[in-house]
Design a protein around this motif. Structure first.
Motif, PDB file in Angstrom:
ATOM      1  N   ASP A 152       0.844  -1.195   0.000  1.00 48.24           N
ATOM      2  CA  ASP A 152       0.000   0.000   0.000  1.00 48.24           C
ATOM      3  C   ASP A 152       0.880   1.246   0.000  1.00 48.24           C
ATOM      4  OD1 ASP A 152      -2.314  -1.523   0.141  1.00 48.24           O
ATOM      5  OD2 ASP A 152      -2.309  -1.523   2.344  1.00 48.24           O
ATOM      6  N   THR A 195       0.543  -0.118   5.860  1.00 47.95           N
ATOM      7  CA  THR A 195      -0.563   0.459   6.634  1.00 47.95           C
ATOM      8  C   THR A 195      -0.023   1.215   7.850  1.00 47.95           C
ATOM      9  OG1 THR A 195      -2.043  -1.318   5.950  1.00 47.95           O
ATOM     10  CG2 THR A 195      -2.683  -0.043   7.887  1.00 47.95           C
ATOM     11  N   ARG A 196      -0.521   2.421   8.079  1.00 48.01           N
ATOM     12  CA  ARG A 196      -0.057   3.229   9.203  1.00 48.01           C
ATOM     13  C   ARG A 196      -0.508   2.630  10.521  1.00 48.01           C
ATOM     14  NH1 ARG A 196      -2.050   8.658  11.586  1.00 48.01           N
ATOM     15  NH2 ARG A 196      -0.229   9.357  12.738  1.00 48.01           N
TER      16      ARG A 196
END
Length: 219
Positions: A152, A195-196
């Motif tokens: 991502d 992903t954060r």
């Protein structure tokens, strides 16, 4: 001063040096220059620890700009970064990422479909994490330069002049940059796939920029 290096401890460079990396027991030098130690060489050179030019490493005409960053892959190939480079030794790139073989020739098997220069790189399991300030993102490339869409892309809120990515020992990622949220403070953590991790919000750089960092141990 180590007087065994160059001439009495100094090596004359016709221009500027912006980065140096040690690889395979020698020093790779990048910048904007036309000679080192009186030997004609353009922008990228390899020297011994005595300062002698390695003539088996030849950069040809060099770049149309300069080399502000050198990033050495585990296999010895060299990515040129931190500068918008249109061409290298006669090969036109249109500002995409340039990779060299270990002898400084162009790696024709590498063609990045992500344009704009990379300001930092990390190499993980044959893939390349690249921070791209102009595109305000961190992406992952396959070994041939194509975009790895299983990752991502990490997107930022605006242009980041000093966008960098660091890989932790546990596979997670750290990146400096602003996401437009109140608690990111210019330093954020991400899972390996991009992903954060919102629980990570250190009180760092509430004002100003983080431009470099050193990972020590598992911290």
């Amino acid at each position: 001063l180590d007087t065994s290096f160059g001439e009495n401890g100094a090596l004359a460079v016709d221009g500027s040096v912006y980065d140096m990396k040690v690889a395979a027991g020698k020093i790779i030098v990048g910048g904007s220059f036309g000679s080192i130690g009186g030997n004609a060489i353009n922008d990228v050179a390899r020297i011994s620890f005595s300062g002698a030019l390695d003539e088996s490493f030849y950069s040809g005409d060099g770049t149309n700009a300069t080399v502000r960053g050198l990033f050495i892959q585990p296999d010895g190939k060299i990515i040129l970064g931190n500068e918008y480079i249109d061409s290298y030794d006669g090969y036109y790139y249109g500002g995409s990422i340039v990779r060299l073989n270990s002898d400084a020739t162009v790696d024709l098997g590498f063609e990045a479909d992500s344009f704009g220069y990379g300001s930092s790189f990390e190499f993980v399991d044959g893939k390349i994490l690249v921070s791209m300030p102009w595109w305000t993102r961190i992406a992952r490339l396959n070994g041939d330069g194509s975009t790895d869409w299983s990752f991502d892309p990490i997107l930022f809120s605006g242009y980041e002049n000093n966008l960098n990515v660091w890989r932790l020992n546990n596979g997670q990622l750290l990146a400096n940059g602003y996401f437009g949220e109140d608690d990111d403070y210019g330093l954020n953590k991400f899972a390996a796939h991009g992903t954060r991790i919102p629980s990570f919000h250190p009180a760092l750089s509430e004002q100003g920029l983080i431009t470099s960092m050193l990972i020590v141990g598992n911290k």
